[in-house]
Design a protein around this motif. Sequence first.
Motif, short mmCIF file in Angstrom:
data_model
loop_
_atom_site.label_atom_id
_atom_site.label_comp_id
_atom_site.label_asym_id
_atom_site.label_seq_id
_atom_site.Cartn_x
_atom_site.Cartn_y
_atom_site.Cartn_z
N ALA A 1 0.83 -1.20 0.00
CA ALA A 1 0.00 0.00 0.00
C ALA A 1 0.87 1.25 0.00
O ALA A 1 1.78 1.38 0.81
CB ALA A 1 -0.92 0.01 1.21
N ALA A 2 0.56 2.17 -0.90
CA ALA A 2 1.31 3.42 -0.96
C ALA A 2 0.91 4.38 0.16
O ALA A 2 1.71 5.21 0.60
CB ALA A 2 1.11 4.09 -2.32
N GLU A 3 -0.34 4.26 0.65
CA GLU A 3 -0.84 5.09 1.73
C GLU A 3 -1.50 4.20 2.78
O GLU A 3 -2.11 3.18 2.44
CB GLU A 3 -1.86 6.12 1.22
CG GLU A 3 -1.30 7.11 0.21
CD GLU A 3 -0.31 8.07 0.83
OE1 GLU A 3 -0.39 8.28 2.06
OE2 GLU A 3 0.53 8.61 0.09
N PRO A 4 -1.40 4.58 4.05
CA PRO A 4 -2.00 3.73 5.09
C PRO A 4 -3.49 3.97 5.23
O PRO A 4 -3.97 5.09 5.13
CB PRO A 4 -1.25 4.17 6.36
CG PRO A 4 -0.87 5.59 6.10
CD PRO A 4 -0.62 5.69 4.62
N GLY A 5 -4.23 2.89 5.45
CA GLY A 5 -5.66 2.95 5.71
C GLY A 5 -6.01 1.90 6.74
O GLY A 5 -5.17 1.46 7.51
N TRP A 6 -7.28 1.44 6.72
CA TRP A 6 -7.72 0.48 7.72
C TRP A 6 -7.01 -0.86 7.57
O TRP A 6 -6.63 -1.49 8.55
CB TRP A 6 -9.23 0.30 7.62
CG TRP A 6 -9.81 -0.51 8.73
CD1 TRP A 6 -10.40 -1.73 8.64
CD2 TRP A 6 -9.85 -0.15 10.12
NE1 TRP A 6 -10.82 -2.17 9.88
CE2 TRP A 6 -10.50 -1.21 10.81
CE3 TRP A 6 -9.42 0.96 10.85
CZ2 TRP A 6 -10.71 -1.19 12.18
CZ3 TRP A 6 -9.63 0.98 12.22
CH2 TRP A 6 -10.27 -0.09 12.87
N TRP A 7 -6.81 -1.32 6.33
CA TRP A 7 -6.13 -2.59 6.11
C TRP A 7 -4.65 -2.51 6.49
O TRP A 7 -4.00 -3.53 6.67
CB TRP A 7 -6.24 -3.00 4.65
CG TRP A 7 -7.61 -3.48 4.25
CD1 TRP A 7 -8.77 -3.29 4.92
CD2 TRP A 7 -7.93 -4.25 3.10
NE1 TRP A 7 -9.83 -3.87 4.26
CE2 TRP A 7 -9.34 -4.47 3.12
CE3 TRP A 7 -7.20 -4.75 2.03
CZ2 TRP A 7 -9.99 -5.18 2.13
CZ3 TRP A 7 -7.86 -5.47 1.03
CH2 TRP A 7 -9.24 -5.68 1.08
N GLU A 8 -4.14 -1.31 6.60
CA GLU A 8 -2.72 -1.11 6.91
C GLU A 8 -2.51 -0.68 8.36
O GLU A 8 -1.49 -0.11 8.71
CB GLU A 8 -2.12 -0.06 5.98
CG GLU A 8 -2.08 -0.46 4.51
CD GLU A 8 -3.45 -0.37 3.85
OE1 GLU A 8 -3.77 -1.24 3.03
OE2 GLU A 8 -4.20 0.59 4.18
N SER A 9 -3.49 -0.94 9.21
CA SER A 9 -3.36 -0.54 10.60
C SER A 9 -3.40 -1.76 11.52
O SER A 9 -4.12 -2.73 11.26
CB SER A 9 -4.46 0.45 10.99
OG SER A 9 -5.73 -0.13 10.90
N PHE A 10 -2.61 -1.67 12.59
CA PHE A 10 -2.44 -2.79 13.51
C PHE A 10 -2.39 -2.24 14.94
O PHE A 10 -2.23 -1.04 15.15
CB PHE A 10 -1.13 -3.54 13.21
CG PHE A 10 -1.01 -4.02 11.79
CD1 PHE A 10 -1.38 -5.32 11.46
CD2 PHE A 10 -0.55 -3.18 10.78
CE1 PHE A 10 -1.28 -5.77 10.16
CE2 PHE A 10 -0.45 -3.62 9.47
CZ PHE A 10 -0.81 -4.92 9.15
N THR A 11 -2.49 -3.14 15.89
CA THR A 11 -2.14 -2.79 17.26
C THR A 11 -1.01 -3.71 17.71
O THR A 11 -0.93 -4.87 17.27
CB THR A 11 -3.34 -2.95 18.23
OG1 THR A 11 -3.81 -4.30 18.19
CG2 THR A 11 -4.46 -2.00 17.87
N LEU A 12 -0.14 -3.19 18.55
CA LEU A 12 0.95 -3.96 19.12
C LEU A 12 0.63 -4.19 20.59
O LEU A 12 0.59 -3.25 21.38
CB LEU A 12 2.28 -3.22 18.97
CG LEU A 12 2.71 -2.87 17.53
CD1 LEU A 12 4.06 -2.14 17.56
CD2 LEU A 12 2.79 -4.11 16.66
N GLU A 13 0.38 -5.44 20.94
CA GLU A 13 0.00 -5.78 22.31
C GLU A 13 1.18 -6.41 23.03
O GLU A 13 1.74 -7.42 22.56
CB GLU A 13 -1.19 -6.74 22.30
CG GLU A 13 -2.44 -6.17 21.64
CD GLU A 13 -3.59 -7.14 21.64
OE1 GLU A 13 -3.41 -8.27 22.18
OE2 GLU A 13 -4.66 -6.80 21.12
N ASP A 14 1.58 -5.83 24.16
CA ASP A 14 2.68 -6.40 24.93
C ASP A 14 2.31 -7.79 25.43
O ASP A 14 1.20 -8.02 25.91
CB ASP A 14 3.02 -5.50 26.12
CG ASP A 14 3.66 -4.19 25.68
OD1 ASP A 14 4.58 -4.24 24.86
OD2 ASP A 14 3.23 -3.12 26.17
N VAL A 15 3.24 -8.72 25.31
CA VAL A 15 3.02 -10.08 25.80
C VAL A 15 4.13 -10.48 26.76
O VAL A 15 5.17 -9.83 26.83
CB VAL A 15 2.95 -11.09 24.63
CG1 VAL A 15 1.75 -10.78 23.75
CG2 VAL A 15 4.23 -11.08 23.81
#
Length: 524
Positions: A510-524
Amino acid sequence: MSTGPCQPSAPNNGDIIGQVVTGYQGWFTCEGDGSPLKGYWHWAPDRLKPMCKGNCAVISWPDMRYYERQHDTAFAPYPNGTPSRLFSNMDAQTVYAHFRMMQEAEIHAAALQRFVPCGPEGPPRDITTVHVANAAVATGVKWYCMYDVGGWKKMRTELPEDWRTKMSQYASSPVYARQNGKPVVAIWGFGFNDDNHPFSPEECIEVIRWLQSCGLYVIGGVPTWWRKGISDSRDNYHDVYRSFDCISPWMVGRASLTKDLDFYFSECNKGDAEELHSLGIDYQPCVMPGDLATGRRLHGDFYWHHFTNLARLGTTGVGLYVSMFDEYNEGNHIAPTAETSADQPSDFPHPALDEDGTPCTADYYLRLTRDGGNMFRGRLPHTELRPTEPWPGRGPCHRSRQVAIKAMVNGRYVCAEGDGHLINDRERAGAWETWTLEPCPGGTRFKAYTGKYMSAQQEQDKVVANRDTPGAWETFEVNRLDDGRVTIKAWTGKYLQAIPEGKGRMVAGAAEPGWWESFTLEDV
């Protein structure tokens, strides 16, 4: 209706907005220090008995190298035989040492806490106030009075009287904090939904209006959920909150993980700032180092994360309040602390600054405050990567952390299979869904459970985890959004993307970020 100005304050209009200030308890005494209360006030639950393991009210031990006058305790000696001693705020040198620390940390002002001054606490508070006023003159660090009204039954009449007869004498000093040309006073506790703050809205507004009629700029230390009138806030305090010149919602005890800070930024900080800006009321959110005793500080990453969130608000109408300077009782302090277990009594049962295995200098959180404050004020670039070394010259500035990567498009976790292919189809995060984030020059690297590094390929925008040695292709730029989501940008300039069809294929296309290009980083 608010009595605030038509526009939020500009950063150059005083000592609160655009500045970093800290709460200062100043409430410790020791036997033999001349305190009117006698004993180990705030060091021990029973101040009239020797302070020891069985009579201890603090969960962190101060670094005592800063204090000329020290007082004996009944704790065991340090492992090297050094007697276990503590400081007292009845000693002028103690308060001067604290203000020197604030000066070096570039903290602009201290909010001196003042509790029920008409009761037994009054005399030692008055002594500390004199020491604070003198230390401010010596160091140039400003200060102001913060009334904590918890349990103050006659607050309605006694607070105005205390200001009129005692505290107002300090307000004309050049080192007493001012905002928009007015001396500053704060009230902490209006609106909290508990039995310790039973004041009616009418009496609260009466006290605020009286202080404002004296020409004062009045800050309100209020509940976290003041704007919505829920949870920790009473539901009928709308007019009270909006009568202040500045709102400072409490945050201590609300967040223990970095993802909690993101939640409160999204749900509280942004909305608070927007509403107050529209009302012409200033905003002073809390920034916290984290709870040392429960191992939540992450060697400074929690504190820095809080600074990076709040720096997004800008400085127009916004100042920061560090909670707190010397709160050794709750463990959320920034004042110098024992570096290792060797620097505190051998029978003191709580962790030192190296609580997660990372060596930290005693003044580390003061240095973090300086750098975080400079980022907030625009003197340092806004950066997610903490620039402050826990121990200068000893190891890397940042340490790796383990996270699970959750794709927002389908709510599934990203996994590296044995052949290196990446998929995002796992409902729960286990060992195979655990990634090690390794900060590196130019960005971040992701190491899979297999021990292989994530790599972005130009061919068909592939993303795999099959590299033994990381390099440029294995370096990603992680950017955090205001709501806590992140985007992950590859060296190719394309964004990591979770494709929800089939098994949840992962690409960097993806050239630009959108919903498909978003994540969360959860500490484990």
